[in-house]
Enzyme design. Structure first.
Site, PDB file in Angstrom:
ATOM      1  N   ILE A 264      -8.430 -10.135 -10.389  1.00  0.00           N
ATOM      2  CA  ILE A 264      -9.020  -9.894 -11.714  1.00  0.00           C
ATOM      3  C   ILE A 264     -10.461  -9.410 -11.532  1.00  0.00           C
ATOM      4  O   ILE A 264     -11.185  -9.882 -10.652  1.00  0.00           O
ATOM      5  CB  ILE A 264      -8.959 -11.195 -12.538  1.00  0.00           C
ATOM      6  CG1 ILE A 264      -7.506 -11.410 -12.975  1.00  0.00           C
ATOM      7  CG2 ILE A 264      -9.907 -11.155 -13.738  1.00  0.00           C
ATOM      8  CD1 ILE A 264      -7.221 -12.781 -13.517  1.00  0.00           C
ATOM      9  N   LEU A 265     -10.844  -8.442 -12.357  1.00  0.00           N
ATOM     10  CA  LEU A 265     -12.223  -7.939 -12.340  1.00  0.00           C
ATOM     11  C   LEU A 265     -12.856  -8.239 -13.702  1.00  0.00           C
ATOM     12  O   LEU A 265     -12.231  -8.032 -14.743  1.00  0.00           O
ATOM     13  CB  LEU A 265     -12.225  -6.437 -12.062  1.00  0.00           C
ATOM     14  CG  LEU A 265     -11.708  -6.048 -10.668  1.00  0.00           C
ATOM     15  CD1 LEU A 265     -11.433  -4.557 -10.581  1.00  0.00           C
ATOM     16  CD2 LEU A 265     -12.687  -6.481  -9.570  1.00  0.00           C
TER      17      LEU A 265
ATOM     18  N   ASN B 260       1.357   3.082  -2.623  1.00  0.00           N
ATOM     19  CA  ASN B 260       0.588   4.007  -3.474  1.00  0.00           C
ATOM     20  C   ASN B 260      -0.628   4.543  -2.716  1.00  0.00           C
ATOM     21  O   ASN B 260      -0.980   5.712  -2.853  1.00  0.00           O
ATOM     22  CB  ASN B 260       0.167   3.327  -4.776  1.00  0.00           C
ATOM     23  CG  ASN B 260       1.297   3.303  -5.780  1.00  0.00           C
ATOM     24  OD1 ASN B 260       1.661   4.336  -6.334  1.00  0.00           O
ATOM     25  ND2 ASN B 260       1.885   2.132  -5.992  1.00  0.00           N
TER      26      ASN B 260
ATOM     27  N   GLY C  32       0.776  -1.238   0.000  1.00  0.00           N
ATOM     28  CA  GLY C  32       0.000   0.000   0.000  1.00  0.00           C
ATOM     29  C   GLY C  32       0.803   1.281   0.000  1.00  0.00           C
ATOM     30  O   GLY C  32       0.335   2.299   0.518  1.00  0.00           O
TER      31      GLY C  32
ATOM     32  N   GLU D 277     -12.045  -3.832 -19.963  1.00  0.00           N
ATOM     33  CA  GLU D 277     -11.971  -5.292 -19.885  1.00  0.00           C
ATOM     34  C   GLU D 277     -10.617  -5.848 -20.339  1.00  0.00           C
ATOM     35  O   GLU D 277     -10.311  -7.003 -20.098  1.00  0.00           O
ATOM     36  CB  GLU D 277     -13.128  -5.931 -20.678  1.00  0.00           C
ATOM     37  CG  GLU D 277     -13.052  -5.794 -22.190  1.00  0.00           C
ATOM     38  CD  GLU D 277     -13.419  -4.402 -22.714  1.00  0.00           C
ATOM     39  OE1 GLU D 277     -13.669  -3.497 -21.900  1.00  0.00           O
ATOM     40  OE2 GLU D 277     -13.437  -4.242 -23.945  1.00  0.00           O
TER      41      GLU D 277
ATOM     42  N   ASN E 118      -6.242   2.740 -12.762  1.00  0.00           N
ATOM     43  CA  ASN E 118      -5.199   1.837 -12.253  1.00  0.00           C
ATOM     44  C   ASN E 118      -3.834   2.472 -12.474  1.00  0.00           C
ATOM     45  O   ASN E 118      -3.650   3.238 -13.421  1.00  0.00           O
ATOM     46  CB  ASN E 118      -5.272   0.510 -13.025  1.00  0.00           C
ATOM     47  CG  ASN E 118      -4.213  -0.494 -12.586  1.00  0.00           C
ATOM     48  OD1 ASN E 118      -4.037  -0.753 -11.397  1.00  0.00           O
ATOM     49  ND2 ASN E 118      -3.484  -1.047 -13.547  1.00  0.00           N
TER      50      ASN E 118
ATOM     51  N   ASP F  81      -4.673  -3.615 -18.595  1.00  0.00           N
ATOM     52  CA  ASP F  81      -3.832  -2.444 -18.894  1.00  0.00           C
ATOM     53  C   ASP F  81      -4.163  -1.814 -20.247  1.00  0.00           C
ATOM     54  O   ASP F  81      -3.327  -1.125 -20.847  1.00  0.00           O
ATOM     55  CB  ASP F  81      -2.328  -2.805 -18.836  1.00  0.00           C
ATOM     56  CG  ASP F  81      -1.911  -3.312 -17.464  1.00  0.00           C
ATOM     57  OD1 ASP F  81      -2.420  -2.775 -16.465  1.00  0.00           O
ATOM     58  OD2 ASP F  81      -1.087  -4.231 -17.395  1.00  0.00           O
TER      59      ASP F  81
ATOM     60  N   HIS G 281       0.086   1.473 -13.321  1.00  0.00           N
ATOM     61  CA  HIS G 281       0.916   0.373 -13.818  1.00  0.00           C
ATOM     62  C   HIS G 281       2.373   0.851 -13.885  1.00  0.00           C
ATOM     63  O   HIS G 281       2.633   1.945 -14.400  1.00  0.00           O
ATOM     64  CB  HIS G 281       0.428  -0.069 -15.207  1.00  0.00           C
ATOM     65  CG  HIS G 281       1.232  -1.213 -15.730  1.00  0.00           C
ATOM     66  ND1 HIS G 281       1.041  -2.507 -15.291  1.00  0.00           N
ATOM     67  CD2 HIS G 281       2.255  -1.258 -16.616  1.00  0.00           C
ATOM     68  CE1 HIS G 281       1.908  -3.298 -15.900  1.00  0.00           C
ATOM     69  NE2 HIS G 281       2.658  -2.564 -16.709  1.00  0.00           N
TER      70      HIS G 281
END
Ligand code: GRF
Length: 204
Positions: free
Chosen positions: A94-95, A15, A13, A149, A109, A152, A111
């Site tokens: 995963i979502l 970030n 954590g 979906e 997000n 990235d 990356h």
């Protein structure tokens, strides 16, 4: 109105900490972190949330029993808190497309590379930096992007370049990218997206 932010985490954590610190400094005036949610029990990020006085939740896929139940539980918590923006900050679960569609334009997000390099399925944690060093790039960095979906694959919001130095290991490169890019970029992107959401009345 301040946009209500949920930060989703899986690990240490750092970030999340950058977000909490910048919120405290007043650098995210358009948003308010209302909760932190981890998909891993005991993640240190949960302690950071508690220290900052934020509501903290743990939802594991294992305990939920299925991907559908896992996402349903997360959605229930997000809706209970009337969340406007989801920030994935080292969230490794995963979502599904169902989930990302539902939150289109409201989920971002971070990356640790310059997308489209070293991203997509399998590129997480140290793997990203191992791949960058193996390819011999002289510059890497971080990217904040909208989540769709495609892993990235969503629209890029902000990027910051970081030099790769002779003698770098995946660990030293990871640390430099966090310090010089991720911790700066993510709070900036949070404010930027909150402002966008305020301006368009939350409609995409
Ligand atoms: C960061 O490198 C982030 O870019 C990636 O996972 C890591 C999370 O680190 N998605 P932390 O939990 O924020 O310290």
């Amino acid at each position: 109105m301040k946009q209500r932010i949920a930060v989703l985490v899986s690990g240490g954590g750092t970030n999340l900490q950058a977000l909490l610190d910048r919120e405290k400094d007043g650098a995210i005036p358009s948003g308010e972190i209302v909760l932190v949610l981890s998909n891993r029990e005991g993640a240190y990020a949960l302690t950071r949330a508690a220290n900052a006085g934020k509501a903290a939740y743990t939802v594991t896929r294992k305990k939920a029993g299925s991907q559908e139940a896992f996402e349903k539980e997360i959605t229930r918590i997000l809706e209970d808190h009337q969340v406007d923006l989801i920030i994935l900050a080292g969230f490794l679960a995963i979502l599904s497309q169902d989930f990302t569609d539902r939150w289109a334009g409201r989920i971002i997000n971070i990356h640790p590379s310059l997308i489209p390099s070293f991203c997509g399925a399998g590129f997480y944690g140290l793997h990203v930096h191992e791949a960058a060093l193996a390819r011999g790039v002289k510059v890497s960095g971080a990217t904040v992007h909208y989540v769709n979906e495609i892993p990235d694959g969503g629209e890029i919001i902000l990027q910051k370049a970081v030099d790769v130095l002779p003698g770098d290991t995946p660990e030293t490169l990871q640390k430099r990218i966090m310090e010089e890019a991720e911790w700066i970029l993510l709070p900036q992107a949070a404010e930027l997206v909150c402002r966008r959401l305020q301006e368009n009345g939350g409609k995409e």
